[in-house]
Design a protein around this motif. Structure first.
Motif, PDB file in Angstrom:
ATOM      1  N   LEU A 371       0.819  -1.210   0.000  1.00 56.82           N
ATOM      2  CA  LEU A 371       0.000   0.000   0.000  1.00 56.82           C
ATOM      3  C   LEU A 371       0.853   1.260   0.000  1.00 56.82           C
ATOM      4  O   LEU A 371       0.330   2.363  -0.157  1.00 56.82           O
ATOM      5  N   GLY A 372       2.167   1.133   0.194  1.00 53.54           N
ATOM      6  CA  GLY A 372       3.011   2.319   0.217  1.00 53.54           C
ATOM      7  C   GLY A 372       2.882   3.051   1.530  1.00 53.54           C
ATOM      8  O   GLY A 372       2.519   2.492   2.566  1.00 53.54           O
ATOM      9  N   ASP A 373       3.171   4.319   1.509  1.00 54.12           N
ATOM     10  CA  ASP A 373       3.151   5.112   2.730  1.00 54.12           C
ATOM     11  C   ASP A 373       1.978   6.073   2.805  1.00 54.12           C
ATOM     12  O   ASP A 373       1.733   6.676   3.833  1.00 54.12           O
ATOM     13  N   PHE A 374       1.287   6.306   1.718  1.00 57.79           N
ATOM     14  CA  PHE A 374       0.162   7.226   1.742  1.00 57.79           C
ATOM     15  C   PHE A 374      -0.634   7.075   0.451  1.00 57.79           C
ATOM     16  O   PHE A 374      -0.193   6.445  -0.492  1.00 57.79           O
ATOM     17  N   PHE A 375      -1.824   7.658   0.457  1.00 59.87           N
ATOM     18  CA  PHE A 375      -2.581   7.809  -0.777  1.00 59.87           C
ATOM     19  C   PHE A 375      -3.161   9.216  -0.769  1.00 59.87           C
ATOM     20  O   PHE A 375      -3.037   9.935   0.225  1.00 59.87           O
ATOM     21  N   THR A 376      -3.758   9.646  -1.851  1.00 60.94           N
ATOM     22  CA  THR A 376      -4.134  11.050  -1.945  1.00 60.94           C
ATOM     23  C   THR A 376      -5.558  11.239  -2.468  1.00 60.94           C
ATOM     24  O   THR A 376      -6.104  10.392  -3.154  1.00 60.94           O
ATOM     25  N   ASN A 377      -6.114  12.389  -2.122  1.00 57.94           N
ATOM     26  CA  ASN A 377      -7.355  12.862  -2.718  1.00 57.94           C
ATOM     27  C   ASN A 377      -7.126  14.268  -3.243  1.00 57.94           C
ATOM     28  O   ASN A 377      -6.190  14.963  -2.847  1.00 57.94           O
ATOM     29  N   SER A 378      -7.967  14.687  -4.179  1.00 62.02           N
ATOM     30  CA  SER A 378      -7.849  16.020  -4.746  1.00 62.02           C
ATOM     31  C   SER A 378      -9.215  16.443  -5.264  1.00 62.02           C
ATOM     32  O   SER A 378     -10.192  15.709  -5.134  1.00 62.02           O
ATOM     33  N   ILE A 379      -9.271  17.646  -5.854  1.00 66.47           N
ATOM     34  CA  ILE A 379     -10.514  18.172  -6.410  1.00 66.47           C
ATOM     35  C   ILE A 379     -10.405  18.122  -7.928  1.00 66.47           C
ATOM     36  O   ILE A 379      -9.455  18.653  -8.504  1.00 66.47           O
ATOM     37  N   ASP A 380     -11.371  17.490  -8.600  1.00 70.42           N
ATOM     38  CA  ASP A 380     -11.287  17.337 -10.051  1.00 70.42           C
ATOM     39  C   ASP A 380     -11.923  18.526 -10.772  1.00 70.42           C
ATOM     40  O   ASP A 380     -12.332  19.513 -10.144  1.00 70.42           O
ATOM     41  N   SER A 381     -12.012  18.427 -12.097  1.00 65.70           N
ATOM     42  CA  SER A 381     -12.490  19.539 -12.916  1.00 65.70           C
ATOM     43  C   SER A 381     -13.963  19.851 -12.700  1.00 65.70           C
ATOM     44  O   SER A 381     -14.440  20.912 -13.106  1.00 65.70           O
ATOM     45  N   ARG A 382     -14.700  18.957 -12.050  1.00 64.39           N
ATOM     46  CA  ARG A 382     -16.111  19.213 -11.741  1.00 64.39           C
ATOM     47  C   ARG A 382     -16.279  19.847 -10.372  1.00 64.39           C
ATOM     48  O   ARG A 382     -17.397  20.145  -9.954  1.00 64.39           O
ATOM     49  N   GLY A 383     -15.168  20.000  -9.634  1.00 65.47           N
ATOM     50  CA  GLY A 383     -15.246  20.485  -8.265  1.00 65.47           C
ATOM     51  C   GLY A 383     -15.570  19.387  -7.285  1.00 65.47           C
ATOM     52  O   GLY A 383     -16.005  19.655  -6.152  1.00 65.47           O
ATOM     53  N   CYS A 384     -15.335  18.128  -7.676  1.00 61.32           N
ATOM     54  CA  CYS A 384     -15.680  16.971  -6.860  1.00 61.32           C
ATOM     55  C   CYS A 384     -14.418  16.205  -6.462  1.00 61.32           C
ATOM     56  O   CYS A 384     -13.331  16.478  -6.958  1.00 61.32           O
ATOM     57  N   VAL A 385     -14.575  15.212  -5.603  1.00 57.51           N
ATOM     58  CA  VAL A 385     -13.428  14.511  -5.027  1.00 57.51           C
ATOM     59  C   VAL A 385     -12.906  13.442  -5.977  1.00 57.51           C
ATOM     60  O   VAL A 385     -13.682  12.722  -6.614  1.00 57.51           O
ATOM     61  N   PHE A 386     -11.594  13.356  -6.050  1.00 58.44           N
ATOM     62  CA  PHE A 386     -10.906  12.328  -6.828  1.00 58.44           C
ATOM     63  C   PHE A 386      -9.897  11.666  -5.907  1.00 58.44           C
ATOM     64  O   PHE A 386      -9.177  12.349  -5.169  1.00 58.44           O
ATOM     65  N   ILE A 387      -9.834  10.329  -5.901  1.00 58.26           N
ATOM     66  CA  ILE A 387      -8.958   9.587  -4.993  1.00 58.26           C
ATOM     67  C   ILE A 387      -8.067   8.647  -5.793  1.00 58.26           C
ATOM     68  O   ILE A 387      -8.536   7.984  -6.723  1.00 58.26           O
ATOM     69  N   ALA A 388      -6.794   8.594  -5.446  1.00 53.54           N
ATOM     70  CA  ALA A 388      -5.855   7.630  -6.027  1.00 53.54           C
ATOM     71  C   ALA A 388      -5.276   6.791  -4.900  1.00 53.54           C
ATOM     72  O   ALA A 388      -4.868   7.320  -3.871  1.00 53.54           O
ATOM     73  N   SER A 389      -5.230   5.478  -5.093  1.00 52.83           N
ATOM     74  CA  SER A 389      -4.745   4.576  -4.051  1.00 52.83           C
ATOM     75  C   SER A 389      -4.150   3.338  -4.706  1.00 52.83           C
ATOM     76  O   SER A 389      -4.054   3.246  -5.937  1.00 52.83           O
TER      77      SER A 389
END
Length: 565
Positions: A371-389
């Motif tokens: 799983l590594g050391d972390f994963f991230t979330n961000s705000i996409d072009s729609r203004g909504c949540v995007f998650i990478a893991s």
């Protein structure tokens, strides 16, 4: 972007058929992917079909990537080889990477923050200067020789050091970085704070304490919303005093004592860390461990917090459990009574094993670090949540056994409140006729993205008058539409007729911005086509820009729109 995987290999999976393609594809560079359809499909970045992500003369290092964007839209990444911190950048959204240096400086655990056009800051733990931040002003081709220090000792003997992703505050021309507080004999056992740096300062300045106890993660996470409210999130680490934790046995990862149920908490600051709110609990599973939280911020008071959560109470480093990915949308996050809605983002576990936290020693001990050391979330072009893991549940296609590495998994929010622009997240990005933004919207981590808050500075009254020409996507007709400005819905009127009665017609919507204050504001259109397809168009505009630049085009004032036939 992700670690290339060499020190995340899981020994019991080395015999599977997926190992050989991984080894053949190894290039001593971090991996990168791009998507041109809002995350539906992905393509790995491949430099001239060589298997390298970038020109090797610009980039060497298999670990610790981090992404950021400067004010000119140039994207930066980093990678380390245990002796160097590479810095490299892209001017076309990550497809090609035309600038960079493999040796910005020596160091470990680098983090990036984009500044002015062609400017980036790289924070790292160096051998010669301690924790320091190095500056590039040419898009990553070169870095400063001397770093800006962010470490030292406070009154009472507590030491502090930068620890985690830093951010550039564009409207204040300064940096803010999370810091770890330690006793003389401990490591991050006295809690969390931040340090700030203003352009021209010789060093970072430590700020107030957000949390004063030991936490579980390797580092905390911070984010800035559109009103420059600063948020910090962490996981607590309560334990029994029984010397029976993973930290009490070889290889000794983690703290001493059997784990107790813990919590994901955050605090907010309206003065960039000088003072903090009380800790606010986002999740506290009664018989499990929640860990490695991350945070992204949008409009004022709107944040997303994600974390991993076990299905039972275990000491993660040496005990097995099923791990799920949880996500919370927090509205009113800058108040003492926020509205928190948490969900299981995937709907199933993404891992079923221990989670080794010993770094490169995990490969030696045979523990699972996929799983590594972390994963991230961000705000996409729609203004909504995007998650990478990462996801370790997909077996090897030939042997059916566990893979030696995790597979990437990408998640898009498809319902619930948007964090930028108002409205909800049931829709995909489309061009509905809004002019281009005055500046980038939806930047990861917030940082002045899409705000309806008037900025400080000279007094100004807007004289802008804008007409939005609403149009349907190619091959579609519009059935209905909603308009939001700075998070507030605006009534659409047309001589008593509803917009949905004007099917298929191109509409001109006049917006009067005259008399509005200086600020930066979002305009969001949500539409439904005749076929039932939901689409979203989101832009950010500034009012009262400096003389000689384009004027902004929208505001937070509630107003009516008339629809021209």
């Amino acid at each position: 972007t992700s670690h290339e995987g060499t020190t995340h290999l899981y020994q019991p999976g080395l015999a599977t058929s997926s190992v050989l393609p991984f080894l053949i594809g190894y290039r001593d560079q971090v991996n990168m992917w791009t998507s041109e359809d809002d995350g539906k499909t992905w393509q790995i970045v491949n430099y001239r079909a060589t298997g390298f992500a970038t020109d090797p003369s610009h980039n060497v290092g298999f670990s610790d990537p981090d992404l950021t964007t400067d004010a000119g839209g140039r994207i930066y990444n980093t990678g380390i080889d245990l002796a160097n911190d590479a810095l490299f950048s892209s001017a076309d959204g990550g497809k090609t990477w035309d600038r960079g240096t493999p040796q910005c400086h020596n160091g470990d655990r680098p983090w990036l923050a984009g500044g002015r056009k062609d400017e980036a800051f790289l924070a790292t733990n160096t051998e010669d200067q301690g924790h320091a931040i190095f500056q590039s002003t040419d898009g990553g081709n070169t870095c400063s020789s001397n770093g800006i220090p962010d470490h030292g000792t406070l009154l009472g003997g507590t030491s502090y050091s930068g620890d985690g992703k830093l951010y550039y505050v564009h409207d204040r021309d300064m940096l803010v970085e999370p810091t770890c507080l330690s006793s003389p004999d401990g490591s991050c056992d006295r809690g969390l704070s931040v340090s700030t740096w203003k352009r021209g300062d010789a060093a970072f300045k430590p700020q107030g304490v957000a949390y004063n106890q030991r936490f579980l993660s390797h580092w905390p996470a911070i984010a800035l919303d559109a009103a420059d409210t600063l948020y910090m999130v962490w996981d607590t680490d309560p334990r029994k005093n029984d010397a029976m934790g993973c930290g009490d046995t070889p290889p000794g990862n983690g703290a001493s004592g059997s784990p107790l149920p813990n919590a994901i908490q955050y605090a907010y600051s309206t003065d960039l860390g000088a003072t903090w709110s009380r800790p606010i609990t986002v999740a506290a599973p009664p018989s499990a461990r929640a860990f490695w939280p991350w945070i992204a911020a949008g409009d004022a008071g709107k944040v997303s917090i994600v974390w991993y959560e076990s299905d039972k109470l275990v000491d993660l480093d040496c005990q097995q459990s099923k791990i799920s990915l949880k996500a919370a949308t927090v509205l009113g996050a800058d108040t003492g009574s926020p509205a928190i809605e948490a969900v299981d983002a995937v709907g199933r576990p993404i891992h079923d094993n221990g989670v080794c936290q010993g770094g490169t020693t995990c490969v030696v001990t045979g523990q699972d670090r996929r799983l590594g050391d972390f994963f991230t979330n961000s705000i996409d072009s729609r203004g909504c949540v995007f998650i990478a893991s990462g996801d370790t549940t997909k077996p090897d296609p030939v042997t059916g056994g566990a893979r030696a590495i995790a597979l990437p998994i990408f998640l898009r929010q498809d319902s619930g409140a948007a964090l930028v622009g108002g409205g909800d997240c049931a829709g995909e990005t489309a061009n509905l006729g809004l002019p281009g933004s005055s500046s980038t919207v939806g930047a990861a981590g917030g940082g002045n993205a899409a705000t309806g808050t008037a900025r400080s500075g000279r007094r100004c009254v807007s004289r802008r008058h804008l007409r939005i020409r609403l149009r349907a996507p190619a091959g579609e007709r519009l059935r209905s539409a909603r308009l939001f400005v700075a998070g507030k819905r605006v009534t659409i009127r047309s001589d008593g007729r509803r917009l949905r009665t004007l099917r298929g017609r191109r509409l001109t919507l006049p917006i009067d911005l005259r008399g509005l204050p200086k600020g930066s504001f979002t305009v969001r259109i949500e539409a439904v086509t005749a076929s039932g397809r939901r689409v979203v168009d989101l832009r950010r505009y500034r009012t009262c820009r400096a003389k000689g630049t384009a004027r902004g085009r929208a505001s937070s004032r509630a107003y009516a729109l008339s629809v021209a036939g």
